[in-house]
Design a protein around this motif. Structure first.
Motif, PDB file in Angstrom:
ATOM      1  N   ARG A 149       0.852  -1.189   0.000  1.00 49.84           N
ATOM      2  CA  ARG A 149       0.000   0.000   0.000  1.00 49.84           C
ATOM      3  C   ARG A 149       0.885   1.236   0.000  1.00 49.84           C
ATOM      4  O   ARG A 149       1.904   1.290   0.697  1.00 49.84           O
ATOM      5  CB  ARG A 149      -0.918   0.017   1.222  1.00 49.84           C
ATOM      6  N   GLN A 150       0.494   2.232  -0.818  1.00 47.92           N
ATOM      7  CA  GLN A 150       1.212   3.492  -0.900  1.00 47.92           C
ATOM      8  C   GLN A 150       0.235   4.649  -0.723  1.00 47.92           C
ATOM      9  O   GLN A 150      -0.977   4.455  -0.692  1.00 47.92           O
ATOM     10  CB  GLN A 150       1.945   3.595  -2.239  1.00 47.92           C
ATOM     11  N   LEU A 184       0.035  -8.583   6.342  1.00 44.45           N
ATOM     12  CA  LEU A 184       0.172  -7.612   5.248  1.00 44.45           C
ATOM     13  C   LEU A 184      -1.163  -7.351   4.576  1.00 44.45           C
ATOM     14  O   LEU A 184      -1.525  -6.207   4.282  1.00 44.45           O
ATOM     15  CB  LEU A 184       1.174  -8.124   4.214  1.00 44.45           C
ATOM     16  N   ASP A 185      -1.901  -8.416   4.329  1.00 43.51           N
ATOM     17  CA  ASP A 185      -3.196  -8.270   3.661  1.00 43.51           C
ATOM     18  C   ASP A 185      -4.158  -7.443   4.504  1.00 43.51           C
ATOM     19  O   ASP A 185      -4.843  -6.545   3.993  1.00 43.51           O
ATOM     20  CB  ASP A 185      -3.784  -9.654   3.383  1.00 43.51           C
ATOM     21  N   ALA A 186      -4.198  -7.726   5.807  1.00 43.64           N
ATOM     22  CA  ALA A 186      -5.112  -6.986   6.684  1.00 43.64           C
ATOM     23  C   ALA A 186      -4.740  -5.514   6.754  1.00 43.64           C
ATOM     24  O   ALA A 186      -5.604  -4.631   6.653  1.00 43.64           O
ATOM     25  CB  ALA A 186      -5.109  -7.609   8.079  1.00 43.64           C
ATOM     26  N   LEU A 187      -3.455  -5.224   6.911  1.00 40.27           N
ATOM     27  CA  LEU A 187      -3.026  -3.828   7.029  1.00 40.27           C
ATOM     28  C   LEU A 187      -3.169  -3.092   5.701  1.00 40.27           C
ATOM     29  O   LEU A 187      -3.439  -1.883   5.680  1.00 40.27           O
ATOM     30  CB  LEU A 187      -1.581  -3.760   7.517  1.00 40.27           C
ATOM     31  N   GLY A 205      -7.453  11.364  15.239  1.00 40.76           N
ATOM     32  CA  GLY A 205      -7.093  11.787  16.586  1.00 40.76           C
ATOM     33  C   GLY A 205      -6.516  10.631  17.366  1.00 40.76           C
ATOM     34  O   GLY A 205      -6.385   9.503  16.880  1.00 40.76           O
ATOM     35  N   GLU A 206      -6.197  10.915  18.647  1.00 42.49           N
ATOM     36  CA  GLU A 206      -5.578   9.911  19.487  1.00 42.49           C
ATOM     37  C   GLU A 206      -6.506   8.732  19.764  1.00 42.49           C
ATOM     38  O   GLU A 206      -6.061   7.582  19.809  1.00 42.49           O
ATOM     39  CB  GLU A 206      -5.114  10.550  20.801  1.00 42.49           C
ATOM     40  N   ASP A 207      -7.795   8.994  19.936  1.00 45.78           N
ATOM     41  CA  ASP A 207      -8.728   7.898  20.184  1.00 45.78           C
ATOM     42  C   ASP A 207      -8.810   6.957  18.979  1.00 45.78           C
ATOM     43  O   ASP A 207      -8.899   5.732  19.125  1.00 45.78           O
ATOM     44  CB  ASP A 207     -10.123   8.438  20.510  1.00 45.78           C
ATOM     45  N   ASP A 208      -8.785   7.545  17.789  1.00 49.04           N
ATOM     46  CA  ASP A 208      -8.803   6.756  16.564  1.00 49.04           C
ATOM     47  C   ASP A 208      -7.571   5.855  16.494  1.00 49.04           C
ATOM     48  O   ASP A 208      -7.664   4.663  16.151  1.00 49.04           O
ATOM     49  CB  ASP A 208      -8.852   7.708  15.364  1.00 49.04           C
ATOM     50  N   LEU A 209      -6.420   6.406  16.824  1.00 45.04           N
ATOM     51  CA  LEU A 209      -5.184   5.625  16.826  1.00 45.04           C
ATOM     52  C   LEU A 209      -5.221   4.538  17.886  1.00 45.04           C
ATOM     53  O   LEU A 209      -4.811   3.394  17.639  1.00 45.04           O
ATOM     54  CB  LEU A 209      -3.981   6.539  17.038  1.00 45.04           C
ATOM     55  N   ALA A 210      -5.720   4.868  19.071  1.00 38.68           N
ATOM     56  CA  ALA A 210      -5.802   3.875  20.140  1.00 38.68           C
ATOM     57  C   ALA A 210      -6.671   2.692  19.729  1.00 38.68           C
ATOM     58  O   ALA A 210      -6.332   1.523  19.989  1.00 38.68           O
ATOM     59  CB  ALA A 210      -6.353   4.517  21.413  1.00 38.68           C
ATOM     60  N   SER A 211      -7.783   2.965  19.069  1.00 41.54           N
ATOM     61  CA  SER A 211      -8.649   1.880  18.601  1.00 41.54           C
ATOM     62  C   SER A 211      -7.946   1.022  17.557  1.00 41.54           C
ATOM     63  O   SER A 211      -8.097  -0.216  17.540  1.00 41.54           O
ATOM     64  CB  SER A 211      -9.939   2.452  18.011  1.00 41.54           C
ATOM     65  N   PHE A 212      -7.178   1.655  16.695  1.00 44.04           N
ATOM     66  CA  PHE A 212      -6.423   0.893  15.702  1.00 44.04           C
ATOM     67  C   PHE A 212      -5.435  -0.054  16.384  1.00 44.04           C
ATOM     68  O   PHE A 212      -5.320  -1.235  15.998  1.00 44.04           O
ATOM     69  CB  PHE A 212      -5.670   1.852  14.776  1.00 44.04           C
ATOM     70  N   VAL A 213      -4.740   0.433  17.407  1.00 44.29           N
ATOM     71  CA  VAL A 213      -3.741  -0.400  18.091  1.00 44.29           C
ATOM     72  C   VAL A 213      -4.399  -1.591  18.775  1.00 44.29           C
ATOM     73  O   VAL A 213      -3.952  -2.737  18.646  1.00 44.29           O
ATOM     74  CB  VAL A 213      -2.945   0.441  19.104  1.00 44.29           C
ATOM     75  N   THR A 214      -5.479  -1.338  19.502  1.00 42.66           N
ATOM     76  CA  THR A 214      -6.092  -2.417  20.279  1.00 42.66           C
ATOM     77  C   THR A 214      -6.963  -3.335  19.433  1.00 42.66           C
ATOM     78  O   THR A 214      -6.925  -4.567  19.592  1.00 42.66           O
ATOM     79  CB  THR A 214      -6.928  -1.835  21.428  1.00 42.66           C
ATOM     80  N   ASP A 215      -7.741  -2.753  18.516  1.00 37.41           N
ATOM     81  CA  ASP A 215      -8.714  -3.545  17.773  1.00 37.41           C
ATOM     82  C   ASP A 215      -8.161  -4.143  16.485  1.00 37.41           C
ATOM     83  O   ASP A 215      -8.590  -5.236  16.075  1.00 37.41           O
ATOM     84  CB  ASP A 215      -9.943  -2.700  17.432  1.00 37.41           C
ATOM     85  N   GLU A 216      -7.227  -3.434  15.833  1.00 38.58           N
ATOM     86  CA  GLU A 216      -6.713  -3.901  14.546  1.00 38.58           C
ATOM     87  C   GLU A 216      -5.366  -4.615  14.711  1.00 38.58           C
ATOM     88  O   GLU A 216      -5.246  -5.804  14.396  1.00 38.58           O
ATOM     89  CB  GLU A 216      -6.582  -2.733  13.568  1.00 38.58           C
ATOM     90  N   LEU A 217      -4.371  -3.896  15.215  1.00 35.65           N
ATOM     91  CA  LEU A 217      -3.080  -4.551  15.433  1.00 35.65           C
ATOM     92  C   LEU A 217      -3.216  -5.696  16.428  1.00 35.65           C
ATOM     93  O   LEU A 217      -2.626  -6.768  16.251  1.00 35.65           O
ATOM     94  CB  LEU A 217      -2.042  -3.547  15.934  1.00 35.65           C
ATOM     95  N   GLY A 218      -3.996  -5.459  17.471  1.00 30.76           N
ATOM     96  CA  GLY A 218      -4.153  -6.476  18.498  1.00 30.76           C
ATOM     97  C   GLY A 218      -4.817  -7.744  18.014  1.00 30.76           C
ATOM     98  O   GLY A 218      -4.644  -8.813  18.626  1.00 30.76           O
ATOM     99  N   ALA A 219      -5.563  -7.653  16.932  1.00 31.05           N
ATOM    100  CA  ALA A 219      -6.275  -8.824  16.415  1.00 31.05           C
ATOM    101  C   ALA A 219      -5.470  -9.619  15.392  1.00 31.05           C
ATOM    102  O   ALA A 219      -5.886 -10.712  14.994  1.00 31.05           O
ATOM    103  CB  ALA A 219      -7.595  -8.383  15.784  1.00 31.05           C
ATOM    104  N   LEU A 220      -4.331  -9.088  14.960  1.00 36.04           N
ATOM    105  CA  LEU A 220      -3.548  -9.784  13.946  1.00 36.04           C
ATOM    106  C   LEU A 220      -2.884 -11.027  14.540  1.00 36.04           C
ATOM    107  O   LEU A 220      -2.223 -10.946  15.581  1.00 36.04           O
ATOM    108  CB  LEU A 220      -2.474  -8.856  13.373  1.00 36.04           C
ATOM    109  N   PRO A 221      -3.017 -12.169  13.903  1.00 37.29           N
ATOM    110  CA  PRO A 221      -2.357 -13.383  14.412  1.00 37.29           C
ATOM    111  C   PRO A 221      -0.851 -13.311  14.208  1.00 37.29           C
ATOM    112  O   PRO A 221      -0.369 -12.768  13.207  1.00 37.29           O
ATOM    113  CB  PRO A 221      -2.969 -14.502  13.569  1.00 37.29           C
ATOM    114  N   GLY A 222      -0.113 -13.834  15.169  1.00 40.63           N
ATOM    115  CA  GLY A 222       1.333 -13.938  15.024  1.00 40.63           C
ATOM    116  C   GLY A 222       2.112 -12.701  15.393  1.00 40.63           C
ATOM    117  O   GLY A 222       3.345 -12.688  15.291  1.00 40.63           O
ATOM    118  N   VAL A 223       1.440 -11.632  15.836  1.00 42.20           N
ATOM    119  CA  VAL A 223       2.152 -10.414  16.216  1.00 42.20           C
ATOM    120  C   VAL A 223       2.869 -10.635  17.554  1.00 42.20           C
ATOM    121  O   VAL A 223       2.254 -11.026  18.538  1.00 42.20           O
ATOM    122  CB  VAL A 223       1.199  -9.209  16.324  1.00 42.20           C
ATOM    123  N   ARG A 224       4.162 -10.400  17.561  1.00 35.96           N
ATOM    124  CA  ARG A 224       4.949 -10.590  18.775  1.00 35.96           C
ATOM    125  C   ARG A 224       5.255  -9.283  19.496  1.00 35.96           C
ATOM    126  O   ARG A 224       5.370  -9.249  20.708  1.00 35.96           O
ATOM    127  CB  ARG A 224       6.265 -11.297  18.435  1.00 35.96           C
TER     128      ARG A 224
END
Length: 349
Positions: free
Chosen positions: A142-143, A256-259, A285-304
């Motif tokens: 993605r670009q 990669l596909d999810a992001l 905003g910050e709330d939008d970013l926080a949701s991305f971290v917890t709901d999107e990044l946090g849901a990705l399998p294999g993230v260490r």
């Protein structure tokens, strides 16, 4: 800077979907007049808030894949280092950031660039640089050209997409070799993604029919992909986050596909380095970013592990210098000067 109104934002959103569509078509979709739309676009360009440019296929301007680079500066010298980086033509983007590094940039090894020398000697020797860490981009998914502000209705988006203009789909893996004439037209498209066949004909001394044919060939073949360049903060996305994600190798494709499908993404790549993935996102905003971290990044399998930096200042994107959301520089016109016609550079993915 005066805030953009809804009509301005709708126009930008329409141009993101169809950067070369005639203004009367955009006016019909937005329920306005071509005169009003044209006047608004001229005002946005005069205020240096919007430019319609083209993304050129990497292989036509580089001798290898890009690098993402983090730079730590000596205390009090970040602005000095950033100013020096703005004189480096290979620096496609430059951001001052929070976190472990003070500056983040993307480096494109332009034709003739010795990437090893640039990364191991030239950049580290800039006065004020304390250390430098670079990672090679292996696979882009993605670009910035893919990012949308998401204002139009489904019906409006469909109406614009029906025109089927070339050059607005995904980037092809390869592009055909270019003739000298094609390359000269490409240089004009690089700076002005809406340039007309009549303008190209006057600039290069071609017939209008030849200019039209060459433009269409470049767009159809993927050599040039028109895009709107606007600083996200100016259109309601003031937070730019740079996320480095460590992922177990077998989960890299799915991550990669999810992001790549997340609406925040402006630059999502697989890299060879301490992190498997890099995702640059813009948020309301910050709330939008926080949701991305917890709901999107946090849901990705294999993230260490994840590491995140926030842009404190954006000095350059797409080789266009900027300040307080205003697009400043004209440096882009120099980028293609180092590549001659003839075809893709060897070693470029």
């Amino acid at each position: 800077m005066d805030a953009l109104d809804d009509a301005d934002l709708d126009l930008i959103a329409a141009l993101q979907l169809a950067p070369r569509v005639p203004l009367n078509v955009i006016a019909d979709v937005l329920g306005s007049s071509a005169t009003t739309v044209g006047r608004r676009l001229q005002q946005l360009q005069r205020r240096r808030l919007v430019r319609v440019i083209s993304t050129v296929h990497w292989s036509l301007i580089t001798s290898g894949n890009p690098y993402v680079v983090w730079i730590r500066c000596e205390p009090g010298r970040t602005e000095q280092v950033a100013a020096a980086l703005q004189a480096v033509p290979e620096a496609q983007s430059i951001l001052i950031t929070t976190g472990d590094a003070d500056i983040h940039c993307t480096i494109y090894p332009l034709a003739g660039t010795d990437a090893r020398r640039l990364l191991s000697r030239d950049l580290p020797s800039i006065p004020g640089v304390a250390s430098l860490h670079s990672e090679l981009v292996l696979r882009p998914v993605r670009q910035g050209i893919d990012w949308r502000i998401g204002r139009l209705t489904t019906e409006q988006a469909a109406a614009l997409s029906q025109h089927g203009l070339p050059g607005t789909g995904g980037e092809p893996r390869t592009v055909p070799p270019l003739s000298t004439t094609e390359f000269e037209v490409l240089r004009l498209l690089f700076d002005d993604g809406r340039i007309s066949a009549a303008q190209v004909a006057r600039e290069l001394g071609l017939s209008r029919s030849t200019a039209y044919r060459v433009i269409q060939s470049l767009l159809d073949g993927g050599a040039a992909r028109p895009r709107v360049e606007v600083e996200p903060a100016a259109v309601g996305f003031p937070v730019t986050a740079l996320c480095a994600v460590k992922v177990q190798p077998r989960h890299i494709p799915s991550a990669l596909d999810a992001l790549s499908r997340h609406p925040s993404g402006r630059f999502t790549v697989m890299v060879a380095g301490s992190s498997a993935l890099i995702h640059h996102g813009v948020f309301r905003g910050e709330d939008d970013l926080a949701s991305f971290v917890t709901d999107e990044l946090g849901a990705l399998p294999g993230v260490r592990e994840t590491a995140m930096s926030i842009a404190l200042g954006v000095l350059r994107r797409q080789w266009i210098d900027r300040e307080e959301d205003v697009l400043l520089g004209e440096r882009r016109h120099d980028i293609l000067a180092r590549r001659t016609a003839g075809g893709p550079a060897e070693g470029t993915g």
